[in-house]
Design an enzyme around this catalytic site. Structure first.
Site, PDB file in Angstrom:
ATOM      1  N   GLU A 208       0.698  -0.961  -0.120  1.00 30.99           N
ATOM      2  CA  GLU A 208      -0.061   0.049  -0.115  1.00 30.99           C
ATOM      3  C   GLU A 208       0.858   1.322   0.067  1.00 30.99           C
ATOM      4  O   GLU A 208       1.935   1.402   0.419  1.00 30.99           O
ATOM      5  CB  GLU A 208      -0.725  -0.073   1.090  1.00 30.99           C
ATOM      6  CG  GLU A 208      -1.824   1.261   1.640  1.00 30.99           C
ATOM      7  CD  GLU A 208      -2.418   1.308   2.944  1.00 30.99           C
ATOM      8  OE1 GLU A 208      -1.841   0.550   3.992  1.00 30.99           O
ATOM      9  OE2 GLU A 208      -3.316   1.856   2.865  1.00 30.99           O
TER      10      GLU A 208
ATOM     11  N   LYS B  82      -9.598   2.128  -1.630  1.00 30.46           N
ATOM     12  CA  LYS B  82      -9.890   1.418  -0.429  1.00 30.46           C
ATOM     13  C   LYS B  82     -11.043   2.100   0.305  1.00 30.46           C
ATOM     14  O   LYS B  82     -11.406   3.194   0.330  1.00 30.46           O
ATOM     15  CB  LYS B  82      -8.685   1.812   0.391  1.00 30.46           C
ATOM     16  CG  LYS B  82      -8.386   1.394   1.772  1.00 30.46           C
ATOM     17  CD  LYS B  82      -7.267   2.044   2.502  1.00 30.46           C
ATOM     18  CE  LYS B  82      -7.015   1.237   3.877  1.00 30.46           C
ATOM     19  NZ  LYS B  82      -5.715   1.774   4.647  1.00 30.46           N
TER      20      LYS B  82
ATOM     21  N   CYS C  20      -4.989  -2.993   3.247  1.00 31.82           N
ATOM     22  CA  CYS C  20      -4.649  -3.023   4.739  1.00 31.82           C
ATOM     23  C   CYS C  20      -5.869  -2.869   5.588  1.00 31.82           C
ATOM     24  O   CYS C  20      -6.051  -3.980   6.054  1.00 31.82           O
ATOM     25  CB  CYS C  20      -3.762  -1.394   4.618  1.00 31.82           C
ATOM     26  SG  CYS C  20      -2.453  -1.400   6.193  1.00 31.82           S
TER      27      CYS C  20
END
Ligand SMILES: NC(=O)CCC(=O)C(=O)O
Length: 266
Positions: A40, A111, A146
């Site tokens: 990321e 995300k 993440c």
């Protein structure tokens, strides 16, 4: 199928451009792999909040260009990790890019769960709203980033969309490394899917990174795990094991509750 997870050392001493070129060379060295995965926000660092604004780029910006070329030079599927994406008509997004072996953009994923509660990414970036899967010749990849790892419903949604291999790009801190390993294994076991979790190494913005990228099979066994420093973690795995596991131990078929299940409040 062969996957290489590039656990990049992200530190404040190296410039973004130098890291971009260095990572592109590393990707080129993976020719022969089927899938290469990056972490990321590896250009800036996931906790380098200042850099989100200064290094934000359009979707088809410098990282896109360099990574598209690296994917086609190596002839690999490339999950190029995420970039701070500047949407001309909206906020910044933490956006992952997936390239085909010919260097075409196969998918992008904004995300969904932003980290930081009332600061950092949670206030500096907008939230994505769409689940993303990508069909590779050998397997269907579900894309996550993440902090998403803490939200099992996202992964179940990816499985419902056909995902067999869950690929997670991360910048996970050392402080919560035990959660990283535990959650990666949990997502693999509960979804009877491979989990490829690629984090960063080093320290940026004062936050030591966990490293310890790992590949977990659909039975929850860790097939390979990196150490703390920069490392290329290469693993061969059999995508057919997903269907085998789901057939031999058909727990996914026993699901009873969905979002449409009526709820009663006392
Ligand atoms: N970049 C992130 O999403 C960090 C997530 C994290 O530190 C955690 O979930 O713990």
């Amino acid at each position: 199928m062969r996957a290489s997870l590039l656990q990049i050392d992200v530190n404040d001493a190296e410039t973004v451009e130098s890291r971009r070129q260095r990572v592109a060379s590393l990707v080129r060295e993976q020719a022969g792999a089927d899938l290469v995965v990056l972490p990321e926000l590896w250009t800036t660092g996931a906790f380098a909040y200042e850099g989100f604004r200064t290094e934000a780029e359009p979707l088809e910006g410098p990282t896109y260009e360099v990574m598209a070329k690296a994917a086609s030079d190596a002839g690999v599927w490339l999950h190029a990790g995420s970039i701070p994406e500047r949407d001309p008509e909206g906020p910044l997004y933490n956006t992952s890019l997936v390239f085909s072996p010919s260097g075409e953009l196969a998918a992008s994923y904004r995300k969904i769960h932003r980290f930081g509660f009332d600061k950092g990414e949670a206030v500096l970036m907008g939230a994505g709203s769409e689940l993303v899967t990508v069909r590779l010749p050998e397997t269907v990849v579900g894309v996550a980033t993440c902090y998403d790892l803490r939200f099992p419903e996202l992964f179940r949604g990816l499985v419902d969309a056909g995902a067999e291999t869950l690929v997670l790009s991360a910048g996970w801190p050392e402080r919560r490394r035990s959660h990283w390993t535990l959650l990666a294994q949990a997502r693999a076991v509960e979804n009877q899917a491979y989990v490829l979790a690629c984090g960063t190494a080093g320290t940026h913005a004062g936050v030591a990174q966990a490293g310890h990228s790992l590949v977990v099979d659909p039975w929850g066994e860790v097939l390979a795990e990196a150490g703390a420093g920069e490392e290329v973690l290469t693993v061969d795995f059999d995508p057919a094991k997903v269907a085998d596991t789901r057939e031999q131990f058909p727990a996914l078929k026993d699901r009873l509750l969905g979002l449409d299940t009526p709820r009663r409040q006392a």
